[in-house]
Design a protein around this motif. Structure first.
Motif, short mmCIF file in Angstrom:
data_model
loop_
_atom_site.label_atom_id
_atom_site.label_comp_id
_atom_site.label_asym_id
_atom_site.label_seq_id
_atom_site.Cartn_x
_atom_site.Cartn_y
_atom_site.Cartn_z
N TRP A 145 -53.86 -34.50 -20.91
CA TRP A 145 -54.18 -35.46 -19.86
C TRP A 145 -55.60 -35.99 -20.03
O TRP A 145 -56.45 -35.27 -20.56
CB TRP A 145 -54.01 -34.82 -18.46
N GLU A 147 -59.37 -36.66 -19.53
CA GLU A 147 -60.36 -35.72 -19.00
C GLU A 147 -60.66 -35.99 -17.52
O GLU A 147 -60.90 -35.07 -16.74
CB GLU A 147 -61.66 -35.81 -19.81
N VAL A 150 -58.07 -34.24 -15.58
CA VAL A 150 -58.25 -32.78 -15.63
C VAL A 150 -59.40 -32.36 -14.73
O VAL A 150 -59.31 -31.38 -13.97
CB VAL A 150 -58.50 -32.31 -17.08
N ARG A 156 -60.84 -25.22 -10.05
CA ARG A 156 -62.13 -24.57 -10.32
C ARG A 156 -63.26 -25.58 -10.45
O ARG A 156 -64.43 -25.22 -10.38
CB ARG A 156 -62.04 -23.76 -11.62
N TRP A 177 -66.95 -43.87 -19.79
CA TRP A 177 -66.64 -42.94 -20.89
C TRP A 177 -65.12 -42.83 -21.07
O TRP A 177 -64.60 -42.89 -22.18
CB TRP A 177 -67.27 -41.57 -20.59
N LYS A 181 -62.49 -43.98 -24.22
CA LYS A 181 -61.53 -43.09 -24.89
C LYS A 181 -60.17 -43.78 -25.04
O LYS A 181 -59.48 -43.60 -26.02
CB LYS A 181 -61.36 -41.77 -24.13
N THR B 149 -63.25 -25.18 -20.32
CA THR B 149 -61.90 -25.73 -20.20
C THR B 149 -61.56 -26.55 -21.44
O THR B 149 -62.19 -27.58 -21.70
CB THR B 149 -61.80 -26.61 -18.93
N GLY B 151 -59.26 -28.65 -22.23
CA GLY B 151 -58.89 -30.04 -22.00
C GLY B 151 -60.06 -30.93 -21.65
O GLY B 151 -59.90 -32.15 -21.52
N LEU B 152 -61.26 -30.33 -21.49
CA LEU B 152 -62.44 -31.12 -21.14
C LEU B 152 -63.48 -31.11 -22.24
O LEU B 152 -64.62 -31.52 -22.04
CB LEU B 152 -63.04 -30.61 -19.82
N ALA B 154 -63.94 -32.86 -24.95
CA ALA B 154 -64.53 -34.16 -25.33
C ALA B 154 -65.52 -34.63 -24.27
O ALA B 154 -66.59 -35.15 -24.58
CB ALA B 154 -63.44 -35.20 -25.54
#
Lengths: 295, 292
Positions: A145, A147, A150, A156, A177, A181, B149, B151-152, B154
């Motif tokens: 997905w 960023e 996410v 968290r 940003w 992408k 994490t 998925g983060l 980048a």
């Protein structure tokens, strides 16, 4: 070959405001023959993502309805409104019923894949067919997905995501940003239009008051749970008989071709069409996408 | 002893790649060996050391490779294993046989795993607001969760490359810690701790700890998983353990401290009215617990 059509050639549309209790949903209804295409947008945008596509559908004589989910675009964004994937499904049900659309062709993009597929599961008799563009539905190991999703979906990181959302400067940086992408893998020929049009639709969605931020934040925070719920619904999805076209932009760096193929494989009666475009393929290559939808 | 008790011998200890910077304060053994965490360096112990040296004890502190005054060689693979090896290299170079490892934050795994590997060389173990294995209330500060994490990766990588973004996210985290910090410690947090962290990263300028921080944080979930498998060894440990904890740390919270105690046969718990860095907020009380 259908003629080249620009956004300026758009047919007129009738505007509707569909009451949803906590505000009204804004819809545009372009007259034509049924079954109507019902176009749905995703997390970071609104019905404008279909501006390039609609002229091709209306030129083919078809009725087209596009709407903004509550909290997005020209729909109401009332203080204290609560947003959820269940509410988005309700928005779709209200639009189909209020406009008396009868049987529809649901067109899903991005996070609206959830409302579209769940509408088909719950009301198969009201759906002629499904067109699924690069979009989400279930929880799969191959999922990747964006960023920005996410960040806002991971509990968290809720406080950190709130820190981004609470600062126009930070949100602007994050949007820029994230847009880059999406833009980087696009063919050079598609980049100028992405920059000139889609980039602005996304930025305005968040940065122009009233912002779609609250709807985005609430929906994103529910996203991973909803995907899991939808995975549990896959047996019902797999029992559906209706025709499904999965039309997928192959240069989407997140919702990749493998996700599209997997989505198509969940339907008994589906076809898979890869288009050399990005996440917003209906804006990158509207003519090709329209031809596939109309075929 | 006519020399200033706060003088220290500096040693640069060679590793396979680069050198580790250490400070050795003379005194009686067993030496305290102080280890820092993810975002900082040995200066987080500057306020504590005078109390330990003042009690006549030898104190050794050092910067892990990639941090503070230690080298930051290009292309280094940083890991929790490498930090444990850094500790072993320091002990060998300074000829330290029996020690009291003191671990804070991400320095905890090195302190605890050294103790499991060499219980005969540890007279006691001190852990300060750290993590080790899976614990029911364990949370990562947002800054660490962002970098941990997958998925983060980048996004966090892009933030690491942007001085403004790095400064913003570190300040965000500092403000989160400040929210719960007792009023009396806020001034010290701003004047002592914040500059340590800010200098450590230089925010995009030369020789920062960014690469070590990014690589180490990316391994935190795996490291916690590996350590969870070592809990039976932790439970078999006879070495006295002092769990010293600032109670306003919401991430590495007192639930984590209680969980440590539940796995240890010979532990004492010292909860202090302090934040994530109790050795900065309440150095005298931390010293008292460490020396007890």
């Amino acid at each position: 070959m259908s003629p080249e059509i620009s956004q300026m050639d758009s047919k007129p549309f009738i505007e509707h405001r569909v009451d949803r209790g906590q505000g009204k949903v804004y819809a545009r209804d372009y007259g034509g023959a049924g079954p109507a295409f019902v176009l749905m947008h995703g997390f970071p945008d609104n019905l404008r993502i279909y501006d390039d596509l609609i002229p091709y559908l209306t030129a083919a004589g078809r009725r087209v309805v596009a709407f903004d989910f509550l909290g997005f675009g020209a729909s109401d964004k009332l203080a204290g409104a609560t947003y959820s994937f269940r509410q988005q499904l309700g928005d779709l049900e209200a639009v189909v019923q209020t406009l008396g659309l009868g049987k529809v062709v649901l067109v899903a993009h991005d996070s609206s894949g959830i409302a579209a597929v769940n509408f088909a599961v719950e009301h198969p008799q009201k759906v002629e067919s499904l067109c699924i563009l690069n979009s989400a539905y279930d929880d799969s190991p191959i999922d990747v997905w964006p960023e920005m999703i996410v960040l806002f979906a991971d509990p968290r990181l809720a406080a950190l995501a709130g820190g981004f959302a609470g600062s126009g400067e930070q949100l602007g940086w994050l949007l820029d940003w994230q847009k880059k992408k999406f833009e980087d893998p696009l063919p050079a020929s598609q980049k100028p239009h992405f920059e000139a049009f889609m980039s602005k639709v996304i930025a305005d969605n968040f940065l122009m008051p009233p912002s779609s931020g609250p709807a985005f934040v609430q929906l994103a925070s529910e996203f991973f749970e909803e995907l899991k719920r939808n995975s549990a619904r896959l047996p019902q999805v797999e029992a559906l008989d209706l025709p499904v076209k999965v039309i997928w932009g192959e240069f989407d760096p997140y919702l990749g071709a493998a996700m599209g193929e997997e989505r198509a494989a969940h339907f008994r009666n589906s076809s898979f069409h890869l288009v050399p475009a990005g996440h917003w393929l209906q804006s990158d290559m509207p003519k090709q996408v329209a031809e596939l939808m109309l075929a | 002893m006519s020399s200033d008790p706060m003088t220290f011998a500096e040693t640069n200890i060679p590793r396979e790649k680069g050198r580790i910077y250490s400070r050795d304060y003379a005194g009686a053994g067993p030496a305290f060996v102080l280890m820092h965490g993810f975002p900082d360096n040995l200066h987080i112990y500057d306020r504590l050391i005078p109390y330990l040296v003042g009690a006549g004890r030898r104190v050794v502190t050092f910067d892990f490779l990639g941090y503070g005054a230690s080298d930051k060689p290009a292309g280094t693979n940083y890991s929790f294993r490498q930090q444990l090896d850094d500790l072993e290299a320091v002990l060998e170079a300074l000829d330290l046989e029996k020690i009291v490892p003191v671990g804070h934050d991400a320095g905890g795994p090195a302190a605890i795993n050294f103790t499991l590997d060499h219980p005969d060389r540890v007279s006691s173990l001190c852990i300060l607001n750290t993590f080790y294995a899976a614990a029911p209330t364990l949370q990562l500060p947002e800054l660490i969760a962002l970098f941990a994490t997958p998925g983060l990766k980048a996004l966090s990588g892009a933030m690491l490359q942007s001085p403004e973004q790095l400064a913003w996210v570190f300040r965000f985290q500092q403000l989160k810690f400040l929210e719960t910090l007792p009023e009396k410690h806020k001034e010290t947090f701003e004047s002592v701790l914040a500059p340590i962290i800010n200098n450590n990263f230089n925010f995009g300028k030369a020789a920062g700890s960014g690469p070590a921080f990014a690589q180490m944080t990316a391994q935190v979930f795996e490291e916690v998983g590996r350590n969870t498998e070592r809990l039976p060894e932790v439970e078999a440990l006879d070495v006295p353990v002092k769990i010293i904890w600032g109670d306003t740390d919401l991430a590495l919270n007192t639930g984590v401290a209680e969980d440590f105690r539940s796995h240890l046969k010979n532990a004492t718990l010292h909860v202090l009215s302090a934040g994530h860095w109790p050795q900065i907020d309440e150095p005298e009380q931390v010293a008292k617990a460490v020396l007890s």
